[in-house]
Design a protein around this motif. Structure first.
Motif, PDB file in Angstrom:
ATOM      1  N   SER A  53     -35.471 -25.103 -15.117  1.00 17.99           N
ATOM      2  CA  SER A  53     -36.882 -25.391 -15.379  1.00 17.99           C
ATOM      3  C   SER A  53     -37.765 -24.337 -14.712  1.00 17.99           C
ATOM      4  CB  SER A  53     -37.244 -26.785 -14.862  1.00 17.99           C
ATOM      5  OG  SER A  53     -37.082 -26.857 -13.452  1.00 17.99           O
ATOM      6  N   PRO A  54     -38.956 -24.084 -15.253  1.00 14.80           N
ATOM      7  CA  PRO A  54     -39.826 -23.046 -14.689  1.00 14.80           C
ATOM      8  C   PRO A  54     -40.167 -23.246 -13.220  1.00 14.80           C
ATOM      9  CG  PRO A  54     -40.592 -23.658 -16.871  1.00 14.80           C
ATOM     10  CD  PRO A  54     -39.515 -24.639 -16.503  1.00 14.80           C
ATOM     11  N   ASP A  55     -40.217 -24.499 -12.756  1.00 13.49           N
ATOM     12  CA  ASP A  55     -40.517 -24.729 -11.338  1.00 13.49           C
ATOM     13  C   ASP A  55     -39.267 -24.708 -10.466  1.00 13.49           C
ATOM     14  OD1 ASP A  55     -39.267 -27.133 -11.908  1.00 13.49           O
ATOM     15  OD2 ASP A  55     -41.023 -28.391 -11.522  1.00 13.49           O
ATOM     16  N   GLY A  56     -38.117 -24.515 -11.068  1.00 16.82           N
ATOM     17  CA  GLY A  56     -36.873 -24.383 -10.312  1.00 16.82           C
ATOM     18  C   GLY A  56     -36.277 -25.669  -9.794  1.00 16.82           C
ATOM     19  N   THR A  57     -36.806 -26.818 -10.199  1.00 12.89           N
ATOM     20  CA  THR A  57     -36.321 -28.082  -9.636  1.00 12.89           C
ATOM     21  C   THR A  57     -35.182 -28.714 -10.428  1.00 12.89           C
ATOM     22  OG1 THR A  57     -37.940 -29.408 -10.873  1.00 12.89           O
ATOM     23  CG2 THR A  57     -38.599 -28.573  -8.684  1.00 12.89           C
ATOM     24  N   ARG A  58     -34.996 -28.303 -11.672  1.00  8.44           N
ATOM     25  CA  ARG A  58     -33.978 -28.907 -12.523  1.00  8.44           C
ATOM     26  C   ARG A  58     -33.176 -27.840 -13.260  1.00  8.44           C
ATOM     27  NH1 ARG A  58     -35.218 -32.653  -9.883  1.00  8.44           N
ATOM     28  NH2 ARG A  58     -35.918 -34.751 -10.531  1.00  8.44           N
ATOM     29  N   VAL A  59     -31.918 -28.170 -13.545  1.00  7.72           N
ATOM     30  CA  VAL A  59     -31.094 -27.366 -14.448  1.00  7.72           C
ATOM     31  C   VAL A  59     -30.606 -28.298 -15.547  1.00  7.72           C
ATOM     32  CG1 VAL A  59     -29.096 -25.844 -14.701  1.00  7.72           C
ATOM     33  CG2 VAL A  59     -30.323 -25.919 -12.519  1.00  7.72           C
ATOM     34  N   TYR A  60     -30.801 -27.890 -16.785  1.00 12.90           N
ATOM     35  CA  TYR A  60     -30.390 -28.695 -17.935  1.00 12.90           C
ATOM     36  C   TYR A  60     -29.142 -28.069 -18.550  1.00 12.90           C
ATOM     37  CZ  TYR A  60     -35.116 -30.478 -17.309  1.00 12.90           C
ATOM     38  OH  TYR A  60     -36.266 -31.016 -16.770  1.00 12.90           O
ATOM     39  N   VAL A  61     -28.090 -28.874 -18.701  1.00 13.47           N
ATOM     40  CA  VAL A  61     -26.782 -28.361 -19.103  1.00 13.47           C
ATOM     41  C   VAL A  61     -26.308 -29.076 -20.366  1.00 13.47           C
ATOM     42  CG1 VAL A  61     -24.425 -27.882 -18.347  1.00 13.47           C
ATOM     43  CG2 VAL A  61     -26.265 -28.093 -16.639  1.00 13.47           C
ATOM     44  N   ALA A  62     -25.983 -28.329 -21.405  1.00 12.19           N
ATOM     45  CA  ALA A  62     -25.535 -28.904 -22.676  1.00 12.19           C
ATOM     46  C   ALA A  62     -24.018 -29.056 -22.679  1.00 12.19           C
ATOM     47  CB  ALA A  62     -25.970 -28.008 -23.840  1.00 12.19           C
ATOM     48  N   ALA A  97     -24.426 -34.835 -31.825  1.00 12.87           N
ATOM     49  CA  ALA A  97     -23.132 -34.244 -31.483  1.00 12.87           C
ATOM     50  C   ALA A  97     -23.173 -32.732 -31.298  1.00 12.87           C
ATOM     51  CB  ALA A  97     -22.111 -34.596 -32.566  1.00 12.87           C
ATOM     52  N   GLY A  98     -22.507 -32.289 -30.249  1.00 16.25           N
ATOM     53  CA  GLY A  98     -22.276 -30.860 -30.047  1.00 16.25           C
ATOM     54  C   GLY A  98     -23.390 -30.120 -29.363  1.00 16.25           C
ATOM     55  N   ALA A  99     -23.949 -30.690 -28.277  1.00 18.47           N
ATOM     56  CA  ALA A  99     -25.030 -30.017 -27.540  1.00 18.47           C
ATOM     57  C   ALA A  99     -24.586 -28.626 -27.104  1.00 18.47           C
ATOM     58  CB  ALA A  99     -25.424 -30.859 -26.325  1.00 18.47           C
ATOM     59  N   HIS A 100     -25.340 -27.605 -27.486  1.00 16.60           N
ATOM     60  CA  HIS A 100     -24.877 -26.226 -27.261  1.00 16.60           C
ATOM     61  C   HIS A 100     -25.919 -25.356 -26.547  1.00 16.60           C
ATOM     62  CE1 HIS A 100     -22.255 -22.737 -28.330  1.00 16.60           C
ATOM     63  NE2 HIS A 100     -23.412 -22.103 -28.164  1.00 16.60           N
TER      64      HIS A 100
END
Length: 339
Positions: free
Chosen positions: A250-259, A289-292
């Motif tokens: 995330s732009p503020d560096g607090t989260r990482v989103y993983v597919a 289905a299939g988050a990429h």
């Protein structure tokens, strides 16, 4: 003279409420690129003569670059005198880099032959150079976008795939799928300066906004590796959803989103949310289905994920983690912010 006291948080709140733009997906199976308006969810489709795997826009989002394998007209091709080795070489060397001017999306893109099995592309902030991982040649190729030609080839492990630039653009980080490492490349010197063991099958990397941490998806470990840039070591491994592909900070560096893509036999439906303070998963979002592929809007309010097996683009609200899905072309993989 009148002075008005304004809440310092108000500009950010207004930006979050009014940010608009487009998202671009690479639809590998459909041989197309979709441009989606995030407010109306209208989809514009551009058909191309490649199977696009990855897309990336320039810093000003005017130009779009796509990597992929070129379609081959096998029916009208004379292969009578070709050996099996020659045919294999021909079919593996049809990778190209396409370039589009998104102010004129109907104009034909330029095309640069790039080599065997191109994977991902990134572009510097000046829109001068593009950097393309060419998995079939174990290299990163440097393309001069003004001269529209390859100007350097950087050996980069075994089957390099995803790559990202450091915030200061001095270092590139490359996921080395077969080597199990993250390669650190000096951008100016155009050479590898470190090779950090990450885990099984690194697919893509993401860089924290402060440049101190690199995250890498480990498809073979169902995990994310946390790499400390200063010490050039892996500091932690975080378990996530099955067969993770791409990720985004995330732009503020607090989260990482993983597919978590899973496999075609057992598709994955999760986007894991990592809290960077605790370096742990704090939520798991269900998507088709299939988050990429993953990208986050500049204000951090929305996360977009391509669902490769369902031909969808999922829009996730960062605050509520609610999901809306938009139909795009078949087999969407790469995704990027559009104009």
């Amino acid at each position: 003279m009148i002075f008005v006291l304004v809440n310092a948080a108000l500009p950010l709140l207004l930006a979050a409420a009014t940010w608009s733009g487009t998202i671009v997906t690479a639809n590998e199976q459909a041989h197309s690129i979709s441009i989606i308006d995030i407010l109306s969810h209208r989809v514009r489709t551009i058909h191309v003569d490649v199977a696009p795997h990855n897309v990336q826009t320039s810093a000003d989002r005017r130009y779009l670059y796509a990597t992929g394998m070129k379609e081959m007209d096998m029916e009208h091709m004379d292969m009578t005198h070709m050996s099996a080795a020659q045919m294999k070489e021909m079919m593996e060397s049809t990778g190209v880099l396409l370039g589009f001017d998104l102010l004129h999306p109907d104009a034909a893109p330029f095309s640069i032959p790039i080599g065997r099995h191109p994977a991902h592309v990134i572009v510097d902030s000046a829109n001068r150079y593009a950097y393309v991982t060419v998995a079939g040649e174990d290299a990163v190729k440097v393309v001069d976008l003004r001269r529209r030609g390859i100007v350097a080839v950087i050996p980069a492990g075994k089957m390099p795939h995803g790559l990202r630039m450091s915030p200061d653009e001095r270092t590139m980080y490359v996921a080395d799928m077969d080597g199990g490492t993250v390669q650190f490349i000096d951008v100016a010197q155009r050479r590898v300066i470190a090779s950090v063991p990450a885990g099984k099958t690194p697919v893509q990397v993401a860089v924290a906004p402060d440049g101190k941490t690199v995250y890498a998806t480990l498809a073979g470990d169902n995990a994310v590796a946390v790499i400390d840039v200063a010490s050039r070591t892996r500091s932690k491994v975080i378990q996530v959803g099955p067969n993770p592909m791409q990720l985004y900070v995330s732009p503020d560096g607090t989260r990482v989103y993983v597919a978590g893509q899973g496999t075609s036999a057992v598709p994955g439906h999760t986007v894991s949310v990592i809290d960077t303070a605790s370096q742990s998963v704090v939520a798991s979002v269900q998507v088709p289905a299939g988050a990429h592929g993953v990208v986050v809007t500049p204000d951090g309010s929305k996360i977009f994920v391509t669902d490769a097996f369902d031909s969808k683009l999922s829009e996730i609200d960062a605050r509520t983690l609610s999901v809306q899905s938009i139909s795009v072309g078949a087999g969407p993989n790469g995704v990027t912010l559009g104009p």
